[in-house]
Scaffold this motif. Structure first.
Motif, short mmCIF file in Angstrom:
data_model
loop_
_atom_site.label_atom_id
_atom_site.label_comp_id
_atom_site.label_asym_id
_atom_site.label_seq_id
_atom_site.Cartn_x
_atom_site.Cartn_y
_atom_site.Cartn_z
N LYS A 1 -48.23 -102.26 70.24
CA LYS A 1 -47.84 -103.65 70.00
C LYS A 1 -46.60 -103.61 69.11
O LYS A 1 -46.46 -102.72 68.29
CB LYS A 1 -48.98 -104.46 69.39
N PRO A 2 -45.71 -104.58 69.27
CA PRO A 2 -44.40 -104.47 68.61
C PRO A 2 -44.40 -104.65 67.09
O PRO A 2 -43.50 -104.16 66.43
CB PRO A 2 -43.58 -105.57 69.28
N LEU A 3 -45.40 -105.33 66.53
CA LEU A 3 -45.40 -105.60 65.09
C LEU A 3 -46.64 -105.02 64.41
O LEU A 3 -47.72 -104.98 64.99
CB LEU A 3 -45.36 -107.11 64.85
N ASP A 4 -46.48 -104.62 63.14
CA ASP A 4 -47.63 -104.19 62.36
C ASP A 4 -48.46 -105.42 62.01
O ASP A 4 -48.01 -106.56 62.19
CB ASP A 4 -47.17 -103.45 61.09
N GLU B 1 -42.89 -111.41 75.45
CA GLU B 1 -43.85 -110.78 76.37
C GLU B 1 -45.21 -110.60 75.70
O GLU B 1 -46.24 -110.58 76.36
CB GLU B 1 -43.34 -109.40 76.82
N HIS B 2 -45.21 -110.48 74.37
CA HIS B 2 -46.44 -110.31 73.60
C HIS B 2 -46.95 -111.63 73.02
O HIS B 2 -47.82 -111.63 72.15
CB HIS B 2 -46.23 -109.27 72.50
N GLY B 3 -46.37 -112.75 73.46
CA GLY B 3 -46.90 -114.05 73.08
C GLY B 3 -46.32 -114.69 71.83
O GLY B 3 -46.85 -115.69 71.36
N TYR B 4 -45.25 -114.14 71.29
CA TYR B 4 -44.63 -114.73 70.10
C TYR B 4 -43.57 -115.74 70.49
O TYR B 4 -42.96 -115.65 71.54
CB TYR B 4 -43.97 -113.64 69.24
N GLN C 1 -31.62 -109.74 71.13
CA GLN C 1 -32.07 -110.42 72.35
C GLN C 1 -33.13 -109.59 73.07
O GLN C 1 -34.12 -110.13 73.58
CB GLN C 1 -30.88 -110.72 73.26
N LYS C 2 -32.96 -108.27 73.09
CA LYS C 2 -33.97 -107.39 73.71
C LYS C 2 -35.28 -107.46 72.93
O LYS C 2 -36.36 -107.51 73.51
CB LYS C 2 -33.46 -105.94 73.76
N ALA C 3 -35.17 -107.46 71.60
CA ALA C 3 -36.37 -107.52 70.76
C ALA C 3 -37.09 -108.85 70.94
O ALA C 3 -38.32 -108.89 71.03
CB ALA C 3 -35.99 -107.31 69.29
N ALA C 4 -36.34 -109.95 71.01
CA ALA C 4 -36.95 -111.26 71.20
C ALA C 4 -37.68 -111.33 72.54
O ALA C 4 -38.78 -111.88 72.64
CB ALA C 4 -35.89 -112.36 71.10
N ALA C 5 -37.07 -110.75 73.58
CA ALA C 5 -37.72 -110.74 74.90
C ALA C 5 -39.02 -109.95 74.85
O ALA C 5 -40.05 -110.38 75.40
CB ALA C 5 -36.77 -110.14 75.94
N LEU C 6 -39.02 -108.82 74.16
CA LEU C 6 -40.23 -108.01 74.02
C LEU C 6 -41.31 -108.80 73.27
O LEU C 6 -42.48 -108.80 73.68
CB LEU C 6 -39.91 -106.71 73.27
N LEU C 7 -40.92 -109.49 72.21
CA LEU C 7 -41.88 -110.28 71.44
C LEU C 7 -42.45 -111.42 72.29
O LEU C 7 -43.64 -111.71 72.22
CB LEU C 7 -41.23 -110.82 70.17
N LYS D 1 -47.54 -117.51 63.05
CA LYS D 1 -47.50 -118.88 62.51
C LYS D 1 -46.07 -119.39 62.34
O LYS D 1 -45.85 -120.40 61.70
CB LYS D 1 -48.19 -118.90 61.15
N ALA D 2 -45.09 -118.67 62.89
CA ALA D 2 -43.69 -119.02 62.62
C ALA D 2 -42.84 -118.90 63.87
O ALA D 2 -43.22 -118.28 64.85
CB ALA D 2 -43.14 -118.09 61.54
N GLN D 3 -41.67 -119.53 63.79
CA GLN D 3 -40.62 -119.31 64.79
C GLN D 3 -39.94 -118.01 64.38
O GLN D 3 -39.42 -117.91 63.28
CB GLN D 3 -39.62 -120.46 64.79
N VAL D 4 -39.96 -117.01 65.24
CA VAL D 4 -39.35 -115.72 64.94
C VAL D 4 -37.89 -115.74 65.39
O VAL D 4 -37.60 -116.10 66.53
CB VAL D 4 -40.10 -114.56 65.62
N ILE D 5 -36.99 -115.38 64.47
CA ILE D 5 -35.58 -115.27 64.78
C ILE D 5 -35.21 -113.80 64.61
O ILE D 5 -35.26 -113.28 63.50
CB ILE D 5 -34.71 -116.14 63.86
#
Length: 114
Positions: free
Chosen positions: A57-60, A91-94, A83-89, A69-73
């Motif tokens: 999973k991408p985050l600890d 995909e994991h529901g963020y 942009q690649k990281a945001a797309a991956l996140l 609980k937040a908008q991830v930027i």
């Protein structure tokens, strides 16, 4: 089509509205230590994109609890890796979008008349 990036102005407006925001710097730790996007109105974390790819999973867990609980930027130097990281996140529901132009655009002085 949903827009998957934030402009500098949109990020400023999000922060001014006191939206729950997590600024996720996806550069390596050395670059992160040399400076990143910070705000007293948002949490800032460093999770290198390469580490996101290496894990199941991408985050600890600690970062994940904030991100849920937040908008991830996502931010990097120019915006490409973010942009690649945001797309991956996503995909994991963020709720994740990248900062257009990255820290380079963020650190540019405002043009005259704005």
């Amino acid at each position: 089509m949903q827009k998957n990036i934030w402009t500098k102005q949109e990020v400023i407006e999000l922060l001014e509205k006191q939206t729950s925001v997590l600024i996720l710097d996806v550069r390596d730790e050395a670059k992160f230590r040399n400076g990143t996007l910070t705000s007293e109105l948002a949490a800032t974390k460093n999770v290198p994109y390469v580490h996101m790819l290496e894990r199941d999973k991408p985050l600890d867990e600690e970062t994940e609890s904030v991100a849920r609980k937040a908008q991830v930027i996502t931010v990097c130097t120019s915006g490409n890796k973010a942009q690649k990281a945001a797309a991956l996140l996503r995909e994991h529901g963020y709720e994740a979008k990248a900062l257009l132009g990255g820290l380079t655009a963020w650190n540019e002085p405002e043009s005259e008349g704005e």
